[in-house]
Design an enzyme around this catalytic site. Structure first.
Site, PDB file in Angstrom:
ATOM      1  N   ASP A 128       0.827  -1.222   0.000  1.00 61.37           N
ATOM      2  CA  ASP A 128       0.000   0.000   0.000  1.00 61.37           C
ATOM      3  C   ASP A 128       0.862   1.273   0.000  1.00 61.37           C
ATOM      4  O   ASP A 128       0.360   2.351  -0.291  1.00 61.37           O
ATOM      5  CB  ASP A 128      -0.914   0.021   1.232  1.00 61.37           C
ATOM      6  CG  ASP A 128      -1.916  -1.120   1.225  1.00 61.37           C
ATOM      7  OD1 ASP A 128      -2.039  -1.803   0.189  1.00 61.37           O
ATOM      8  OD2 ASP A 128      -2.584  -1.341   2.259  1.00 61.37           O
ATOM      9  N   ARG A 172      -6.503  -0.639   1.239  1.00 65.30           N
ATOM     10  CA  ARG A 172      -7.622  -0.577   2.178  1.00 65.30           C
ATOM     11  C   ARG A 172      -7.927   0.868   2.581  1.00 65.30           C
ATOM     12  O   ARG A 172      -9.071   1.276   2.639  1.00 65.30           O
ATOM     13  CB  ARG A 172      -7.238  -1.397   3.411  1.00 65.30           C
ATOM     14  CG  ARG A 172      -8.342  -1.687   4.368  1.00 65.30           C
ATOM     15  CD  ARG A 172      -7.861  -2.631   5.439  1.00 65.30           C
ATOM     16  NE  ARG A 172      -6.426  -2.479   5.737  1.00 65.30           N
ATOM     17  CZ  ARG A 172      -5.693  -3.412   6.291  1.00 65.30           C
ATOM     18  NH1 ARG A 172      -6.225  -4.578   6.591  1.00 65.30           N
ATOM     19  NH2 ARG A 172      -4.419  -3.207   6.560  1.00 65.30           N
TER      20      ARG A 172
HETATM   21  O1  F6P Z   1      -0.859  -5.280   3.124  1.00 66.54           O
HETATM   22  C1  F6P Z   1      -1.915  -4.348   3.069  1.00 66.54           C
HETATM   23  C2  F6P Z   1      -3.077  -4.970   2.376  1.00 66.54           C
HETATM   24  O2  F6P Z   1      -2.601  -5.382   1.149  1.00 66.54           O
HETATM   25  C3  F6P Z   1      -4.325  -4.115   2.193  1.00 66.54           C
HETATM   26  O3  F6P Z   1      -4.342  -3.325   1.048  1.00 66.54           O
HETATM   27  C4  F6P Z   1      -5.406  -5.157   2.207  1.00 66.54           C
HETATM   28  O4  F6P Z   1      -6.653  -4.653   2.521  1.00 66.54           O
HETATM   29  C5  F6P Z   1      -4.895  -6.072   3.263  1.00 66.54           C
HETATM   30  O5  F6P Z   1      -3.501  -6.088   3.109  1.00 66.54           O
HETATM   31  C6  F6P Z   1      -5.452  -7.461   3.266  1.00 66.54           C
HETATM   32  O6  F6P Z   1      -4.651  -8.262   4.100  1.00 66.54           O
HETATM   33  P1  F6P Z   1      -5.046  -9.652   4.776  1.00 66.54           P
HETATM   34  O7  F6P Z   1      -6.236 -10.181   4.066  1.00 66.54           O
HETATM   35  O8  F6P Z   1      -3.833 -10.485   4.621  1.00 66.54           O
HETATM   36  O9  F6P Z   1      -5.310  -9.342   6.206  1.00 66.54           O
END
Ligand code: F6P
Length: 322
Positions: A128, A172
Protein backbone atom coordinates in the site's frame (compact mmCIF):
# COMPACT_ATOMS: atom_id res chain seq x y z
CA UNK A 1 25.36 -5.20 20.42
CA UNK A 2 25.94 -8.94 20.60
CA UNK A 3 22.71 -10.59 19.54
CA UNK A 4 19.80 -9.11 17.58
CA UNK A 5 16.42 -10.55 16.66
CA UNK A 6 14.39 -9.78 13.55
CA UNK A 7 10.80 -10.44 12.54
CA UNK A 8 8.32 -9.77 9.74
CA UNK A 9 4.82 -8.76 10.82
CA UNK A 10 1.49 -8.06 9.09
CA UNK A 11 0.62 -8.70 5.44
CA UNK A 12 3.46 -10.20 3.43
CA UNK A 13 4.92 -8.51 0.35
CA UNK A 14 7.80 -8.98 -2.09
CA UNK A 15 11.10 -7.63 -0.77
CA UNK A 16 10.91 -9.15 2.71
CA UNK A 17 13.34 -11.96 1.93
CA UNK A 18 16.05 -9.69 0.43
CA UNK A 19 15.69 -7.53 3.55
CA UNK A 20 15.96 -10.51 5.93
CA UNK A 21 19.05 -11.66 4.04
CA UNK A 22 20.59 -8.23 4.39
CA UNK A 23 19.91 -7.99 8.13
CA UNK A 24 21.36 -11.44 8.79
CA UNK A 25 24.48 -11.03 6.66
CA UNK A 26 25.18 -7.47 7.85
CA UNK A 27 24.84 -8.58 11.47
CA UNK A 28 27.11 -11.61 11.00
CA UNK A 29 29.70 -9.51 9.15
CA UNK A 30 29.81 -7.24 12.22
CA UNK A 31 30.21 -10.15 14.61
CA UNK A 32 26.58 -9.96 15.83
CA UNK A 33 24.40 -13.06 16.20
CA UNK A 34 21.09 -12.95 14.31
CA UNK A 35 17.97 -14.64 15.70
CA UNK A 36 14.98 -15.06 13.38
CA UNK A 37 11.56 -14.79 15.04
CA UNK A 38 8.87 -16.88 13.34
CA UNK A 39 5.36 -15.59 12.50
CA UNK A 40 5.86 -11.97 13.62
CA UNK A 41 4.59 -10.89 17.04
CA UNK A 42 3.05 -14.34 17.47
CA UNK A 43 6.51 -15.93 17.55
CA UNK A 44 7.80 -13.33 19.97
CA UNK A 45 4.98 -14.15 22.41
CA UNK A 46 5.34 -17.93 21.86
CA UNK A 47 9.17 -17.82 22.07
CA UNK A 48 9.38 -19.32 18.58
CA UNK A 49 12.82 -18.21 17.32
CA UNK A 50 16.01 -19.69 15.94
CA UNK A 51 19.56 -18.53 15.20
CA UNK A 52 20.25 -17.75 11.53
CA UNK A 53 23.55 -18.16 9.75
CA UNK A 54 24.69 -16.90 6.36
CA UNK A 55 23.57 -20.11 4.63
CA UNK A 56 20.08 -19.95 6.16
CA UNK A 57 19.39 -16.94 3.92
CA UNK A 58 21.01 -18.40 0.80
CA UNK A 59 18.88 -18.46 -2.36
CA UNK A 60 16.11 -16.24 -0.99
CA UNK A 61 16.94 -12.87 -2.58
CA UNK A 62 14.61 -13.71 -5.48
CA UNK A 63 11.76 -15.23 -3.45
CA UNK A 64 8.43 -13.59 -2.62
CA UNK A 65 6.82 -13.95 0.82
CA UNK A 66 8.91 -14.25 3.98
CA UNK A 67 10.97 -17.24 5.07
CA UNK A 68 10.33 -16.12 8.67
CA UNK A 69 6.54 -16.30 8.06
CA UNK A 70 4.21 -13.54 9.21
CA UNK A 71 0.91 -13.03 11.02
CA UNK A 72 -1.58 -10.43 12.13
CA UNK A 73 -1.58 -10.59 15.92
CA UNK A 74 -4.27 -8.49 17.68
CA UNK A 75 -3.14 -9.98 21.01
CA UNK A 76 0.04 -7.89 20.82
CA UNK A 77 -2.07 -4.79 21.58
CA UNK A 78 -2.33 -6.10 25.16
CA UNK A 79 0.44 -5.09 27.57
CA UNK A 80 0.54 -8.61 29.06
CA UNK A 81 1.38 -10.15 25.66
CA UNK A 82 4.16 -7.60 25.15
CA UNK A 83 5.45 -8.35 28.66
CA UNK A 84 5.75 -12.02 27.69
CA UNK A 85 7.61 -11.05 24.50
CA UNK A 86 10.03 -8.86 26.48
CA UNK A 87 10.70 -11.72 28.92
CA UNK A 88 11.42 -14.13 26.04
CA UNK A 89 13.86 -11.68 24.45
CA UNK A 90 15.63 -11.09 27.77
CA UNK A 91 15.89 -14.80 28.50
CA UNK A 92 17.68 -15.30 25.16
CA UNK A 93 20.08 -12.41 25.79
CA UNK A 94 18.80 -10.45 22.80
CA UNK A 95 19.93 -6.83 22.96
CA UNK A 96 18.34 -5.37 19.81
CA UNK A 97 15.19 -5.95 17.72
CA UNK A 98 14.45 -5.20 14.06
CA UNK A 99 10.77 -5.17 13.05
CA UNK A 100 9.90 -5.26 9.35
CA UNK A 101 6.27 -4.15 9.22
CA UNK A 102 3.49 -1.87 7.97
CA UNK A 103 2.03 1.01 9.99
CA UNK A 104 0.01 -1.28 12.32
CA UNK A 105 3.01 -3.45 13.16
CA UNK A 106 5.25 -0.42 13.58
CA UNK A 107 2.73 1.06 16.00
CA UNK A 108 3.03 -2.20 17.98
CA UNK A 109 6.81 -1.78 17.80
CA UNK A 110 6.47 1.71 19.35
CA UNK A 111 4.41 0.28 22.22
CA UNK A 112 7.01 -2.45 22.76
CA UNK A 113 9.91 -0.03 22.76
CA UNK A 114 8.10 2.17 25.29
CA UNK A 115 7.54 -0.83 27.58
CA UNK A 116 11.02 -2.38 27.24
CA UNK A 117 14.44 -0.79 27.44
CA UNK A 118 15.36 -2.82 24.34
CA UNK A 119 16.88 -0.94 21.35
CA UNK A 120 14.42 -1.29 18.45
CA UNK A 121 14.52 -0.27 14.76
CA UNK A 122 11.62 -0.51 12.27
CA UNK A 123 11.77 -1.16 8.52
CA UNK A 124 8.74 -0.11 6.39
CA UNK A 125 7.00 -2.60 4.12
CA UNK A 126 3.57 -2.80 2.51
CA UNK A 127 2.31 -2.88 -1.05
CA UNK A 128 0.00 0.00 0.00
CA UNK A 129 3.09 2.27 0.42
CA UNK A 130 1.26 4.12 3.19
CA UNK A 131 3.81 4.01 6.02
CA UNK A 132 4.37 7.52 7.37
CA UNK A 133 7.85 9.06 7.59
CA UNK A 134 9.16 7.37 4.43
CA UNK A 135 8.66 7.89 0.70
CA UNK A 136 8.94 4.15 0.09
CA UNK A 137 7.84 0.91 1.72
CA UNK A 138 9.18 -2.45 0.53
CA UNK A 139 6.89 -4.37 -1.83
CA UNK A 140 5.26 -1.40 -3.56
CA UNK A 141 7.30 -1.50 -6.76
CA UNK A 142 6.77 -5.22 -7.31
CA UNK A 143 3.03 -4.93 -6.63
CA UNK A 144 2.74 -2.05 -9.11
CA UNK A 145 4.48 -4.13 -11.77
CA UNK A 146 2.34 -7.19 -11.05
CA UNK A 147 -0.88 -5.18 -11.39
CA UNK A 148 0.36 -3.42 -14.54
CA UNK A 149 1.17 -6.74 -16.20
CA UNK A 150 -2.31 -8.04 -15.38
CA UNK A 151 -4.09 -4.90 -16.60
CA UNK A 152 -2.14 -4.84 -19.86
CA UNK A 153 -3.68 -8.26 -20.54
CA UNK A 154 -7.13 -7.08 -19.50
CA UNK A 155 -6.76 -4.17 -21.94
CA UNK A 156 -6.51 -6.66 -24.82
CA UNK A 157 -9.96 -8.04 -24.00
CA UNK A 158 -11.37 -4.59 -23.25
CA UNK A 159 -10.29 -3.37 -26.70
CA UNK A 160 -11.31 -6.51 -28.61
CA UNK A 161 -14.81 -6.35 -27.11
CA UNK A 162 -15.10 -2.58 -26.77
CA UNK A 163 -15.73 -2.89 -23.05
CA UNK A 164 -15.31 -0.91 -19.86
CA UNK A 165 -13.36 -2.76 -17.14
CA UNK A 166 -13.25 -1.86 -13.49
CA UNK A 167 -10.05 -3.32 -12.06
CA UNK A 168 -9.84 -3.43 -8.26
CA UNK A 169 -6.39 -3.25 -6.70
CA UNK A 170 -5.44 -3.44 -3.01
CA UNK A 171 -5.37 -0.33 -0.85
CA UNK A 172 -7.62 -0.58 2.18
CA UNK A 173 -7.05 3.02 3.28
CA UNK A 174 -4.88 4.67 0.66
CA UNK A 175 -4.67 4.99 -3.13
CA UNK A 176 -0.91 5.04 -3.80
CA UNK A 177 -1.00 1.66 -5.53
CA UNK A 178 -4.13 2.47 -7.57
CA UNK A 179 -2.74 5.80 -8.75
CA UNK A 180 0.66 4.48 -9.80
CA UNK A 181 -0.92 1.52 -11.58
CA UNK A 182 -3.47 3.76 -13.35
CA UNK A 183 -0.69 6.01 -14.63
CA UNK A 184 1.40 3.10 -15.84
CA UNK A 185 -1.56 1.46 -17.63
CA UNK A 186 -2.94 4.61 -19.23
CA UNK A 187 -6.22 4.07 -17.38
CA UNK A 188 -9.20 6.23 -18.26
CA UNK A 189 -10.07 6.63 -14.58
CA UNK A 190 -8.76 6.02 -11.07
CA UNK A 191 -10.79 5.91 -7.85
CA UNK A 192 -8.93 6.34 -4.56
CA UNK A 193 -10.07 6.49 -0.92
CA UNK A 194 -8.57 9.98 -0.52
CA UNK A 195 -11.02 11.58 -2.99
CA UNK A 196 -14.85 11.40 -2.88
CA UNK A 197 -16.11 9.42 -5.87
CA UNK A 198 -18.70 11.09 -8.09
CA UNK A 199 -20.22 8.40 -10.33
CA UNK A 200 -21.93 10.90 -12.63
CA UNK A 201 -18.64 12.76 -13.19
CA UNK A 202 -16.85 9.45 -13.81
CA UNK A 203 -19.46 8.44 -16.41
CA UNK A 204 -19.21 11.86 -18.07
CA UNK A 205 -15.41 11.50 -18.29
CA UNK A 206 -15.70 8.01 -19.79
CA UNK A 207 -18.23 9.33 -22.28
CA UNK A 208 -15.82 12.05 -23.37
CA UNK A 209 -13.19 9.35 -23.96
CA UNK A 210 -15.65 7.36 -26.06
CA UNK A 211 -16.60 10.42 -28.11
CA UNK A 212 -12.88 11.10 -28.65
CA UNK A 213 -12.62 7.69 -30.33
CA UNK A 214 -11.47 5.40 -27.52
CA UNK A 215 -12.84 1.88 -27.96
CA UNK A 216 -12.09 0.58 -24.46
CA UNK A 217 -11.81 1.98 -20.97
CA UNK A 218 -10.06 0.85 -17.81
CA UNK A 219 -10.91 2.34 -14.41
CA UNK A 220 -8.56 1.35 -11.57
CA UNK A 221 -10.38 1.17 -8.22
CA UNK A 222 -8.64 1.06 -4.84
CA UNK A 223 -10.42 -1.50 -2.66
CA UNK A 224 -11.09 1.13 0.04
CA UNK A 225 -12.89 3.59 -2.25
CA UNK A 226 -15.77 5.46 -0.58
CA UNK A 227 -18.24 4.46 -3.34
CA UNK A 228 -17.85 0.77 -2.44
CA UNK A 229 -16.01 -2.17 -3.93
CA UNK A 230 -15.61 -2.62 -7.68
CA UNK A 231 -18.81 -4.67 -8.00
CA UNK A 232 -20.86 -2.05 -6.15
CA UNK A 233 -19.38 0.72 -8.27
CA UNK A 234 -20.09 -1.32 -11.41
CA UNK A 235 -23.80 -1.47 -10.45
CA UNK A 236 -23.86 2.29 -9.98
CA UNK A 237 -22.24 2.90 -13.39
CA UNK A 238 -24.55 0.43 -15.11
CA UNK A 239 -27.57 2.24 -13.65
CA UNK A 240 -26.64 5.41 -15.53
CA UNK A 241 -24.83 4.29 -18.70
CA UNK A 242 -24.91 1.72 -21.52
CA UNK A 243 -21.37 0.32 -21.14
CA UNK A 244 -20.67 -3.37 -21.56
CA UNK A 245 -18.93 -3.54 -18.22
CA UNK A 246 -16.78 -6.19 -16.57
CA UNK A 247 -15.07 -6.32 -13.18
CA UNK A 248 -11.67 -7.85 -12.36
CA UNK A 249 -10.43 -8.02 -8.77
CA UNK A 250 -6.66 -8.60 -8.76
CA UNK A 251 -6.52 -9.59 -5.07
CA UNK A 252 -3.63 -11.46 -3.53
CA UNK A 253 -1.58 -11.90 -6.71
CA UNK A 254 -0.42 -8.35 -5.87
CA UNK A 255 1.13 -9.50 -2.59
CA UNK A 256 3.17 -12.41 -3.94
CA UNK A 257 5.77 -13.13 -6.55
CA UNK A 258 9.41 -12.50 -7.30
CA UNK A 259 10.56 -9.15 -5.89
CA UNK A 260 11.55 -6.56 -8.49
CA UNK A 261 15.19 -5.44 -8.70
CA UNK A 262 14.18 -2.23 -6.90
CA UNK A 263 12.65 -4.14 -3.96
CA UNK A 264 15.70 -6.41 -3.75
CA UNK A 265 18.15 -3.51 -3.68
CA UNK A 266 15.99 -1.42 -1.34
CA UNK A 267 15.54 -4.45 0.93
CA UNK A 268 19.33 -4.72 1.06
CA UNK A 269 19.75 -1.03 1.87
CA UNK A 270 17.03 -0.99 4.54
CA UNK A 271 18.33 -4.18 6.19
CA UNK A 272 21.90 -2.90 6.44
CA UNK A 273 20.78 0.54 7.65
CA UNK A 274 18.73 -1.07 10.44
CA UNK A 275 21.68 -3.11 11.73
CA UNK A 276 24.00 -0.09 11.44
CA UNK A 277 21.48 1.95 13.45
CA UNK A 278 21.43 -0.59 16.28
CA UNK A 279 25.24 -0.72 16.31
CA UNK A 280 25.32 3.09 16.49
CA UNK A 281 23.13 2.93 19.61
CA UNK A 282 19.94 4.21 17.97
CA UNK A 283 16.51 3.14 19.20
CA UNK A 284 12.84 3.79 18.33
CA UNK A 285 13.81 4.80 14.80
CA UNK A 286 12.37 3.92 11.41
CA UNK A 287 14.71 3.27 8.51
CA UNK A 288 13.25 5.45 5.76
CA UNK A 289 13.78 6.51 2.19
CA UNK A 290 13.55 10.26 1.84
CA UNK A 291 14.47 12.25 -1.27
CA UNK A 292 16.24 9.19 -2.65
CA UNK A 293 18.41 8.64 0.44
CA UNK A 294 18.16 5.90 3.07
CA UNK A 295 17.95 7.64 6.44
CA UNK A 296 16.51 7.37 9.98
CA UNK A 297 13.36 9.08 11.29
CA UNK A 298 11.37 8.76 14.52
CA UNK A 299 9.52 5.45 14.63
CA UNK A 300 6.29 7.19 15.69
CA UNK A 301 6.06 8.87 12.27
CA UNK A 302 5.31 5.46 10.76
CA UNK A 303 1.74 5.58 12.02
CA UNK A 304 1.36 9.24 13.11
CA UNK A 305 2.28 10.91 9.81
CA UNK A 306 -0.22 10.71 6.94
CA UNK A 307 1.46 10.87 3.56
CA UNK A 308 -0.32 12.94 0.92
CA UNK A 309 -1.26 11.37 -2.39
CA UNK A 310 0.84 13.39 -4.88
CA UNK A 311 -1.53 15.95 -6.43
CA UNK A 312 0.62 16.25 -9.56
CA UNK A 313 0.24 12.51 -10.24
CA UNK A 314 -3.54 12.73 -9.87
CA UNK A 315 -3.51 15.62 -12.33
CA UNK A 316 -1.23 13.70 -14.71
CA UNK A 317 -3.58 10.70 -14.66
CA UNK A 318 -6.52 13.00 -15.46
CA UNK A 319 -4.76 14.81 -18.34
CA UNK A 320 -3.33 11.67 -19.94
CA UNK A 321 -6.69 9.92 -19.92
CA UNK A 322 -8.09 12.29 -22.55
O1 F6P B 1 -0.86 -5.28 3.12
C1 F6P B 1 -1.91 -4.35 3.07
C2 F6P B 1 -3.08 -4.97 2.38
O2 F6P B 1 -2.60 -5.38 1.15
C3 F6P B 1 -4.33 -4.12 2.19
O3 F6P B 1 -4.34 -3.33 1.05
C4 F6P B 1 -5.41 -5.16 2.21
O4 F6P B 1 -6.65 -4.65 2.52
C5 F6P B 1 -4.90 -6.07 3.26
O5 F6P B 1 -3.50 -6.09 3.11
C6 F6P B 1 -5.45 -7.46 3.27
O6 F6P B 1 -4.65 -8.26 4.10
P1 F6P B 1 -5.05 -9.65 4.78
O7 F6P B 1 -6.24 -10.18 4.07
O8 F6P B 1 -3.83 -10.49 4.62
O9 F6P B 1 -5.31 -9.34 6.21
Amino acid sequence: MNRLALLTSGGDCPGLNPCIRSVVRTALAGGIEAIGVHRGWRGLIDNDMEPMDARSVAGIVNLGGTVLRSSRCPEFREAAAREQAIANLAERGIDGLIVIGGNGSLRGACELSRQASLPLIGIPKTIDNDVGGTDYALGFDTAVNTAVEAIDKIRDTATSHERLFLVEVMGRDRGFLALEVALACGAEGVLVPEMPTDIAALCAGLERCREAGKVSSIVVVAEGDDAGNAYEIADKITAQSDYELRVAVLGYIQRGGTPSALDRVQGGLFGKAAVDALVAGETSKLVAKRNGETTLVDLELAWKETRELPAHLLELARVLAS
